[in-house]
Design a protein around this motif. Structure first.
Motif, PDB file in Angstrom:
ATOM      1  N   ARG A 107       0.786  -1.285  -0.217  1.00  7.31           N
ATOM      2  CA  ARG A 107      -0.003  -0.044  -0.067  1.00  7.31           C
ATOM      3  C   ARG A 107       0.930   1.125   0.074  1.00  7.31           C
ATOM      4  O   ARG A 107       0.589   2.205  -0.611  1.00  7.31           O
ATOM      5  CB  ARG A 107      -1.003  -0.150   1.241  1.00  7.31           C
ATOM      6  CG  ARG A 107      -2.018  -0.800   1.176  1.00  7.31           C
ATOM      7  CD  ARG A 107      -3.052  -0.696   2.329  1.00  7.31           C
ATOM      8  NE  ARG A 107      -4.017  -1.586   2.319  1.00  7.31           N
ATOM      9  CZ  ARG A 107      -4.102  -2.595   3.139  1.00  7.31           C
ATOM     10  NH1 ARG A 107      -3.409  -2.777   4.178  1.00  7.31           N
ATOM     11  NH2 ARG A 107      -5.257  -3.687   3.198  1.00  7.31           N
ATOM     12  N   ILE A 108       2.118   1.279   0.727  1.00  9.60           N
ATOM     13  CA  ILE A 108       2.816   2.461   0.608  1.00  9.60           C
ATOM     14  C   ILE A 108       3.677   2.415  -0.532  1.00  9.60           C
ATOM     15  O   ILE A 108       3.613   3.607  -0.827  1.00  9.60           O
ATOM     16  CB  ILE A 108       3.848   2.045   1.962  1.00  9.60           C
ATOM     17  CG1 ILE A 108       3.055   2.325   3.237  1.00  9.60           C
ATOM     18  CG2 ILE A 108       4.804   3.192   2.182  1.00  9.60           C
ATOM     19  CD1 ILE A 108       3.861   1.707   4.840  1.00  9.60           C
ATOM     20  N   TYR A 109       3.960   1.672  -1.066  1.00 11.25           N
ATOM     21  CA  TYR A 109       4.726   1.557  -2.197  1.00 11.25           C
ATOM     22  C   TYR A 109       3.881   2.185  -3.361  1.00 11.25           C
ATOM     23  O   TYR A 109       4.045   2.616  -3.931  1.00 11.25           O
ATOM     24  CB  TYR A 109       5.148   0.327  -2.650  1.00 11.25           C
ATOM     25  CG  TYR A 109       6.290   0.165  -3.454  1.00 11.25           C
ATOM     26  CD1 TYR A 109       7.326   1.221  -4.055  1.00 11.25           C
ATOM     27  CD2 TYR A 109       6.456  -0.903  -4.502  1.00 11.25           C
ATOM     28  CE1 TYR A 109       8.231   0.971  -4.903  1.00 11.25           C
ATOM     29  CE2 TYR A 109       7.473  -1.050  -5.241  1.00 11.25           C
ATOM     30  CZ  TYR A 109       8.320  -0.215  -5.592  1.00 11.25           C
ATOM     31  OH  TYR A 109       9.453  -0.186  -6.518  1.00 11.25           O
ATOM     32  N   THR A 110       2.634   1.599  -3.451  1.00 10.95           N
ATOM     33  CA  THR A 110       1.552   2.054  -4.374  1.00 10.95           C
ATOM     34  C   THR A 110       1.203   3.546  -4.206  1.00 10.95           C
ATOM     35  O   THR A 110       1.018   4.422  -5.161  1.00 10.95           O
ATOM     36  CB  THR A 110      -0.004   1.293  -4.386  1.00 10.95           C
ATOM     37  OG1 THR A 110       0.536  -0.081  -4.430  1.00 10.95           O
ATOM     38  CG2 THR A 110      -0.694   1.833  -5.231  1.00 10.95           C
ATOM     39  N   PHE A 111       1.247   4.066  -2.731  1.00  3.75           N
ATOM     40  CA  PHE A 111       0.828   5.314  -2.486  1.00  3.75           C
ATOM     41  C   PHE A 111       2.089   6.458  -3.081  1.00  3.75           C
ATOM     42  O   PHE A 111       1.575   7.379  -3.838  1.00  3.75           O
ATOM     43  CB  PHE A 111       0.784   5.526  -1.132  1.00  3.75           C
ATOM     44  CG  PHE A 111       0.943   7.169  -0.379  1.00  3.75           C
ATOM     45  CD1 PHE A 111      -0.296   7.771  -0.660  1.00  3.75           C
ATOM     46  CD2 PHE A 111       2.101   7.394  -0.158  1.00  3.75           C
ATOM     47  CE1 PHE A 111      -0.164   9.111  -0.142  1.00  3.75           C
ATOM     48  CE2 PHE A 111       2.280   8.846   0.299  1.00  3.75           C
ATOM     49  CZ  PHE A 111       1.175   9.528   0.408  1.00  3.75           C
TER      50      PHE A 111
ATOM     51  N   ARG B  75      -4.670   2.993   7.360  1.00  7.39           N
ATOM     52  CA  ARG B  75      -3.641   3.590   8.763  1.00  7.39           C
ATOM     53  C   ARG B  75      -1.960   3.495   8.496  1.00  7.39           C
ATOM     54  O   ARG B  75      -1.297   4.339   8.820  1.00  7.39           O
ATOM     55  CB  ARG B  75      -3.916   2.603   9.836  1.00  7.39           C
ATOM     56  CG  ARG B  75      -3.478   2.926  11.284  1.00  7.39           C
ATOM     57  CD  ARG B  75      -3.977   2.297  12.251  1.00  7.39           C
ATOM     58  NE  ARG B  75      -3.862   0.790  11.828  1.00  7.39           N
ATOM     59  CZ  ARG B  75      -2.562   0.029  12.350  1.00  7.39           C
ATOM     60  NH1 ARG B  75      -1.672   0.589  12.809  1.00  7.39           N
ATOM     61  NH2 ARG B  75      -2.531  -1.118  12.031  1.00  7.39           N
ATOM     62  N   GLU B  76      -1.619   2.424   7.522  1.00  5.78           N
ATOM     63  CA  GLU B  76      -0.098   1.942   7.252  1.00  5.78           C
ATOM     64  C   GLU B  76       0.065   3.411   6.649  1.00  5.78           C
ATOM     65  O   GLU B  76       1.278   4.042   6.721  1.00  5.78           O
ATOM     66  CB  GLU B  76       0.124   0.825   6.395  1.00  5.78           C
ATOM     67  CG  GLU B  76      -0.369  -0.174   7.441  1.00  5.78           C
ATOM     68  CD  GLU B  76      -1.547  -0.868   6.991  1.00  5.78           C
ATOM     69  OE1 GLU B  76      -2.221  -0.158   6.152  1.00  5.78           O
ATOM     70  OE2 GLU B  76      -1.808  -2.223   7.238  1.00  5.78           O
ATOM     71  N   VAL B  77      -0.352   3.682   5.613  1.00  7.09           N
ATOM     72  CA  VAL B  77      -0.032   4.884   4.709  1.00  7.09           C
ATOM     73  C   VAL B  77       0.112   6.065   5.313  1.00  7.09           C
ATOM     74  O   VAL B  77       1.168   7.082   5.366  1.00  7.09           O
ATOM     75  CB  VAL B  77      -0.705   4.839   3.432  1.00  7.09           C
ATOM     76  CG1 VAL B  77      -0.473   6.293   2.679  1.00  7.09           C
ATOM     77  CG2 VAL B  77      -0.820   3.839   2.351  1.00  7.09           C
ATOM     78  N   ARG B  78      -1.063   6.416   6.186  1.00 11.40           N
ATOM     79  CA  ARG B  78      -1.038   7.788   7.071  1.00 11.40           C
ATOM     80  C   ARG B  78       0.372   7.764   8.083  1.00 11.40           C
ATOM     81  O   ARG B  78       0.919   8.772   8.203  1.00 11.40           O
ATOM     82  CB  ARG B  78      -2.247   7.781   7.924  1.00 11.40           C
ATOM     83  CG  ARG B  78      -3.432   8.317   7.186  1.00 11.40           C
ATOM     84  CD  ARG B  78      -4.459   8.826   7.997  1.00 11.40           C
ATOM     85  NE  ARG B  78      -5.019   7.804   8.890  1.00 11.40           N
ATOM     86  CZ  ARG B  78      -5.873   6.804   8.522  1.00 11.40           C
ATOM     87  NH1 ARG B  78      -6.278   6.526   7.537  1.00 11.40           N
ATOM     88  NH2 ARG B  78      -6.267   5.864   9.520  1.00 11.40           N
TER      89      ARG B  78
END
Length: 190
Positions: free
Chosen positions: A13-17, A178-181
């Protein structure tokens, strides 16, 4: 990608963000290449294709994190032509036709991709199939939508709106993950 996702342990998710956010850098080219705003239908198609593209990247990153690249990539490669053919046939309302030679080449391409994936002891399991299926579905639909965008507008305008669609996915991840935030706004104490 495989190294970052498996060895460094970056959340897909973070990589995609970050891919979605960094895609907006293309707008720095506006003074050099120009930008024209198309009609509402073209905007919808371009943004939708960008959303689908980034969604497909999430499934690719998830697959690379969980499975061997040599297992997941050929399986995705087998599904993409199937979905693309189906979407083109639907979008053209059945008017797209194949010659016998095209159809034979298509079948050989798909069969080769499947044969690369299958080995005696290490066949694809349901989890691998699910990830490959979702990645191929979303990327194929994005490809077909972008074809219709590029048929009606200049490359750079379509590409920039395409990236803006990806940015919408990044915003969605920022608000609902939540992980991305935490990765974006909170500094980690080491």
């Amino acid at each position: 990608d495989k190294y970052l996702l498996a060895s460094v342990a970056i959340n897909p998710r973070i990589y995609t963000f970050y891919v979605g956010v960094l895609g907006m850098l293309v707008f720095l080219l506006v003074p050099f290449v120009g930008f024209s705003l198309p009609g509402p239908w073209q905007i919808f198609l371009a943004l939708g294709a960008g959303i689908l593209f980034l969604t497909s990247l999430f499934w690719l990153f998830k697959g690379l994190q969980r499975f061997e690249a040599s297992r997941i990539i050929p399986l995705i490669g087998a599904f993409i032509p199937l979905f693309t053919l189906a979407f083109v046939w639907i979008a053209s309302q059945g008017s797209s036709t194949f010659t016998e030679g095209h159809f034979l080449a298509f079948l050989l391409l798909v069969a080769g991709s499947v044969l690369i994936t299958v080995q005696r002891r290490k066949g694809a399991n349901l989890a691998t199939l699910r990830v490959a299926f979702l990645r191929a579905f979303f990327i194929s639909l994005a490809f077909v939508m972008m074809k219709y965008v590029y048929l009606a507008q200049p490359f750079w305008s379509g590409f920039m709106l395409f990236r803006a669609g990806g940015f919408l996915v990044a915003l969605w991840l920022l608000f609902f993950s939540r992980e991305v935030r935490e990765e974006t706004f909170e500094r980690k104490n080491e």
